[in-house]
Design a protein around this motif. Structure first.
Motif, PDB file in Angstrom:
ATOM      1  N   PRO A  22       0.772  -1.251   0.000  1.00  0.00           N
ATOM      2  CA  PRO A  22       0.000   0.000   0.000  1.00  0.00           C
ATOM      3  C   PRO A  22       0.800   1.296   0.000  1.00  0.00           C
ATOM      4  O   PRO A  22       0.227   2.366  -0.070  1.00  0.00           O
ATOM      5  CB  PRO A  22      -0.821  -0.112   1.284  1.00  0.00           C
ATOM      6  N   THR A  24       2.520   4.144  -1.732  1.00  0.00           N
ATOM      7  CA  THR A  24       2.486   4.689  -3.091  1.00  0.00           C
ATOM      8  C   THR A  24       3.454   5.850  -3.283  1.00  0.00           C
ATOM      9  O   THR A  24       3.834   6.161  -4.409  1.00  0.00           O
ATOM     10  CB  THR A  24       1.070   5.177  -3.448  1.00  0.00           C
ATOM     11  N   HIS A  93       2.721  13.625  -3.108  1.00  0.00           N
ATOM     12  CA  HIS A  93       1.331  13.238  -2.847  1.00  0.00           C
ATOM     13  C   HIS A  93       0.488  14.501  -2.726  1.00  0.00           C
ATOM     14  O   HIS A  93       0.864  15.424  -1.997  1.00  0.00           O
ATOM     15  CB  HIS A  93       1.236  12.425  -1.555  1.00  0.00           C
ATOM     16  N   LYS A  95      -2.070  15.163  -1.105  1.00  0.00           N
ATOM     17  CA  LYS A  95      -2.529  15.451   0.255  1.00  0.00           C
ATOM     18  C   LYS A  95      -1.381  15.719   1.221  1.00  0.00           C
ATOM     19  O   LYS A  95      -1.630  16.072   2.377  1.00  0.00           O
ATOM     20  CB  LYS A  95      -3.380  14.288   0.780  1.00  0.00           C
ATOM     21  N   ARG A  96      -0.152  15.550   0.755  1.00  0.00           N
ATOM     22  CA  ARG A  96       1.020  15.796   1.604  1.00  0.00           C
ATOM     23  C   ARG A  96       2.019  16.673   0.843  1.00  0.00           C
ATOM     24  O   ARG A  96       3.143  16.258   0.574  1.00  0.00           O
ATOM     25  CB  ARG A  96       1.671  14.479   2.031  1.00  0.00           C
ATOM     26  N   GLU A 143       0.444   6.121   1.929  1.00  0.00           N
ATOM     27  CA  GLU A 143      -0.455   5.286   1.142  1.00  0.00           C
ATOM     28  C   GLU A 143      -1.237   6.173   0.169  1.00  0.00           C
ATOM     29  O   GLU A 143      -1.138   7.400   0.214  1.00  0.00           O
ATOM     30  CB  GLU A 143      -1.387   4.532   2.081  1.00  0.00           C
ATOM     31  N   ALA A 144      -2.026   5.549  -0.691  1.00  0.00           N
ATOM     32  CA  ALA A 144      -2.767   6.298  -1.700  1.00  0.00           C
ATOM     33  C   ALA A 144      -3.687   7.340  -1.078  1.00  0.00           C
ATOM     34  O   ALA A 144      -3.886   8.428  -1.636  1.00  0.00           O
ATOM     35  CB  ALA A 144      -3.576   5.340  -2.569  1.00  0.00           C
ATOM     36  N   SER A 145      -4.225   7.038   0.082  1.00  0.00           N
ATOM     37  CA  SER A 145      -5.133   7.964   0.771  1.00  0.00           C
ATOM     38  C   SER A 145      -4.409   9.155   1.386  1.00  0.00           C
ATOM     39  O   SER A 145      -5.048  10.116   1.814  1.00  0.00           O
ATOM     40  CB  SER A 145      -5.887   7.223   1.878  1.00  0.00           C
ATOM     41  N   GLY A 146      -3.089   9.088   1.453  1.00  0.00           N
ATOM     42  CA  GLY A 146      -2.302  10.092   2.150  1.00  0.00           C
ATOM     43  C   GLY A 146      -1.950   9.679   3.564  1.00  0.00           C
ATOM     44  O   GLY A 146      -1.201  10.368   4.254  1.00  0.00           O
ATOM     45  N   ARG A 147      -2.485   8.555   3.979  1.00  0.00           N
ATOM     46  CA  ARG A 147      -2.198   8.050   5.323  1.00  0.00           C
ATOM     47  C   ARG A 147      -0.725   7.711   5.480  1.00  0.00           C
ATOM     48  O   ARG A 147      -0.105   7.131   4.593  1.00  0.00           O
ATOM     49  CB  ARG A 147      -3.042   6.806   5.602  1.00  0.00           C
ATOM     50  N   ARG A 149       2.424   5.657   6.731  1.00  0.00           N
ATOM     51  CA  ARG A 149       2.740   4.267   7.081  1.00  0.00           C
ATOM     52  C   ARG A 149       4.125   4.254   7.707  1.00  0.00           C
ATOM     53  O   ARG A 149       5.111   4.636   7.071  1.00  0.00           O
ATOM     54  CB  ARG A 149       2.691   3.359   5.858  1.00  0.00           C
TER      55      ARG A 149
END
Length: 238
Positions: A22, A24, A93, A95-96, A143-147, A149
């Protein structure tokens, strides 16, 4: 050997790695934020040190923006006096975003850690005369959501390859700075220190993350209590 040489070797070695979903997006501030990171090393990294504090990896609004461990914008710019130009990661990203010292978000962990250093020691030179802060892993994973990891959540093969590189770098830092103690900021960092470092007392102190109930109940007294109990010694500024 110097901290700059260690960081350059670390940067080169981690860039040879690959990470699968996950994850990305991978940010390496030792590349795009090298200028402020190098200034941090050169200005404050001369040893020996009473203690080396070791964090996990860059936070999205801290080292990922400034290149400095726990590098909350105002603490790095206004307290340390570092404000070099920061570039962009190869793949950003949405979101980041990386805005460097123009970032308007605040890294709470860095605000707490460096705020403690400022309030306890005054000038940054007084703190760094005795202590230094190093992040075990220089990479930030999303991750793709911006979460976010964290490195410990990577698959085993990816984790082992990364940890082998980061272990070697940490070992070189310890040999160079000859700290009286090595303090993992949080359990993960403590664990890596215990695997990597020998011949130096190793301690753990609570992480200043807002995700930590202990930190939110009063991180400074908990942090100083952990240092005292671990035998780090007098943490007064004098």
């Amino acid at each position: 050997m110097s901290l700059v040489r260690i960081a350059l070797d670390l940067r080169r070695d981690v860039e040879k790695l690959s990470f699968a979903p996950p994850v990305t997006h991978v940010y390496n501030p030792l590349r795009y934020a090298w200028r402020p990171h190098r200034e941090y090393l050169e200005r404050f990294g001369e040893g020996p040190k009473a203690a080396l504090f070791v964090g996990m990896n860059p936070g999205p609004w801290g080292m990922a923006q400034t290149g400095v461990p726990f590098g909350e914008i105002s603490m790095v710019r206004d307290w340390m006096g570092i404000s070099r130009k920061v570039g962009k990661p190869d793949r950003e990203h949405p979101k980041r975003p990386v805005a460097g010292f123009d970032c308007t978000r605040s890294e709470v962990s860095g605000e707490r850690l460096w705020g403690w250093a400022r309030d306890r020691f005054g000038a940054p030179e007084q703190f760094f005369r005795r202590f230094f802060v190093w992040n075990y892993c220089p990479l930030s994973f999303m991750e793709a959501s911006g979460r976010n990891r964290t490195p410990d959540k990577l698959p085993r093969e990816e984790r082992e390859a990364l940890f082998g590189i980061c272990d070697r770098a940490l070992g070189r830092v310890v040999r160079l700075l000859e700290p009286g103690h090595v303090v993992g900021i949080g359990k993960f960092a403590e664990g890596r220190c215990r695997v990597t470092v020998s011949g130096v007392p190793i301690a753990v102190a609570p992480h200043p993350s807002p995700a930590s109930p202990i930190a939110n109940r009063g991180w400074v007294p908990a942090f100083e209590s952990a240092l005292s109990a671990s035998g780090v010694g007098d943490i007064q500024s004098s």
